[in-house]
Design a protein around this motif. Sequence first.
Motif, PDB file in Angstrom:
ATOM      1  N   ILE A 203      22.724  76.385  81.258  1.00 42.04           N
ATOM      2  CA  ILE A 203      23.885  76.854  82.018  1.00 42.04           C
ATOM      3  C   ILE A 203      23.524  76.829  83.496  1.00 42.04           C
ATOM      4  O   ILE A 203      22.881  77.739  84.016  1.00 42.04           O
ATOM      5  CB  ILE A 203      24.299  78.270  81.604  1.00 42.04           C
ATOM      6  CG1 ILE A 203      24.556  78.350  80.100  1.00 42.04           C
ATOM      7  CG2 ILE A 203      25.575  78.676  82.358  1.00 42.04           C
ATOM      8  CD1 ILE A 203      24.878  79.750  79.616  1.00 42.04           C
ATOM      9  N   SER A 204      23.904  75.764  84.162  1.00 37.44           N
ATOM     10  CA  SER A 204      23.681  75.648  85.602  1.00 37.44           C
ATOM     11  C   SER A 204      24.910  76.181  86.335  1.00 37.44           C
ATOM     12  O   SER A 204      25.916  76.533  85.724  1.00 37.44           O
ATOM     13  CB  SER A 204      23.446  74.178  85.977  1.00 37.44           C
ATOM     14  OG  SER A 204      24.598  73.420  85.640  1.00 37.44           O
ATOM     15  N   SER A 205      24.843  76.216  87.653  1.00 39.30           N
ATOM     16  CA  SER A 205      25.976  76.714  88.428  1.00 39.30           C
ATOM     17  C   SER A 205      27.204  75.836  88.222  1.00 39.30           C
ATOM     18  O   SER A 205      28.336  76.330  88.217  1.00 39.30           O
ATOM     19  CB  SER A 205      25.614  76.774  89.913  1.00 39.30           C
ATOM     20  OG  SER A 205      25.245  75.499  90.400  1.00 39.30           O
ATOM     21  N   GLU A 206      27.009  74.519  88.037  1.00 45.97           N
ATOM     22  CA  GLU A 206      28.162  73.634  87.829  1.00 45.97           C
ATOM     23  C   GLU A 206      28.890  73.963  86.536  1.00 45.97           C
ATOM     24  O   GLU A 206      30.117  73.967  86.478  1.00 45.97           O
ATOM     25  CB  GLU A 206      27.735  72.162  87.814  1.00 45.97           C
ATOM     26  CG  GLU A 206      27.020  71.703  89.063  1.00 45.97           C
ATOM     27  CD  GLU A 206      25.522  71.711  88.873  1.00 45.97           C
ATOM     28  OE1 GLU A 206      24.817  71.998  89.864  1.00 45.97           O
ATOM     29  OE2 GLU A 206      25.041  71.469  87.762  1.00 45.97           O
ATOM     30  N   ILE A 207      28.117  74.224  85.477  1.00 46.14           N
ATOM     31  CA  ILE A 207      28.719  74.590  84.200  1.00 46.14           C
ATOM     32  C   ILE A 207      29.475  75.903  84.337  1.00 46.14           C
ATOM     33  O   ILE A 207      30.601  76.060  83.837  1.00 46.14           O
ATOM     34  CB  ILE A 207      27.634  74.721  83.105  1.00 46.14           C
ATOM     35  CG1 ILE A 207      26.960  73.358  82.830  1.00 46.14           C
ATOM     36  CG2 ILE A 207      28.220  75.303  81.827  1.00 46.14           C
ATOM     37  CD1 ILE A 207      27.855  72.323  82.205  1.00 46.14           C
ATOM     38  N   LEU A 208      28.873  76.844  85.044  1.00 41.99           N
ATOM     39  CA  LEU A 208      29.507  78.146  85.252  1.00 41.99           C
ATOM     40  C   LEU A 208      30.805  77.989  86.045  1.00 41.99           C
ATOM     41  O   LEU A 208      31.835  78.579  85.712  1.00 41.99           O
ATOM     42  CB  LEU A 208      28.520  79.071  85.976  1.00 41.99           C
ATOM     43  CG  LEU A 208      28.759  80.586  86.046  1.00 41.99           C
ATOM     44  CD1 LEU A 208      29.890  80.957  86.962  1.00 41.99           C
ATOM     45  CD2 LEU A 208      28.923  81.167  84.664  1.00 41.99           C
TER      46      LEU A 208
END
Length: 260
Positions: A203-208
């Motif tokens: 879960i990276s910032s882009e996914i979030l």
Amino acid sequence: MDTIKKVDILRIKGEEFKGEEDVVILEYPFTIFVNDEEIITLLCSPNSLKELMVGFLFSEEFISSLSDIDRIRLDEDKGIGYIYLKNINQFNEKLRGKRTITSGCGKGTLFYNVLDSFKSKRIKEPLSIEVENIKRLISKFNKKSELFLNTGGVHSCALCSANDIILFEEDIGRHNALDKIFGKALLEGIDTKDKIILTSGRISSEILIKSAKRQVPVIVSRSAPTSLSIELAEELGITLIGFARGQKMNIYTNFPSLIF
């Protein structure tokens, strides 16, 4: 279109050498054109391409709803998707925005300014869910991933209610798998504000951020979150859960929404 390819390999097991046929995941270059302007080539799995195209354009804020789309056409033999938007001027303005290389598989491109991501609205209605339900969903999620079991080469993603899996997608890229989910939800008119995202990937910032834009209140992964994704989840009121495996999980943010 097939998502796997058969290859000849030499398998070594201990002292044994054996020639065998194996299956590997197919990597498929898919180029998206918007109003006949080439936007990006995604390296993906060749399934749910319409959903991927719609989900990607929504995530990158080229569209805000299905009503923005005039028509869609796929040429799978050439690996090209064509999408025509009604508001050409709005599209041109988005295209002139900054591009940021992300940490995603294949170094995908995000067209919005990263700073704008922090302006996403906080979750208005947190979703209360029992921890035991999350364990059951993860167990079902793991068993559903036939392509991963056959090849070991894809990420899985699902959109769930508190009790069951509603949509499920797989792709060589975790961002692609999530965009396919959101694209299908948009096409089928499924509200995501009271749903859960399950993912096999980090879960990276882009996914979030992709999930926050759809007001998803809970994100669960078999893998780890990054520090920025935790900070964003806390700021936006999203319940973030990592390392959900078997009877174990780590809850990083917004504990009160969970029922123990």
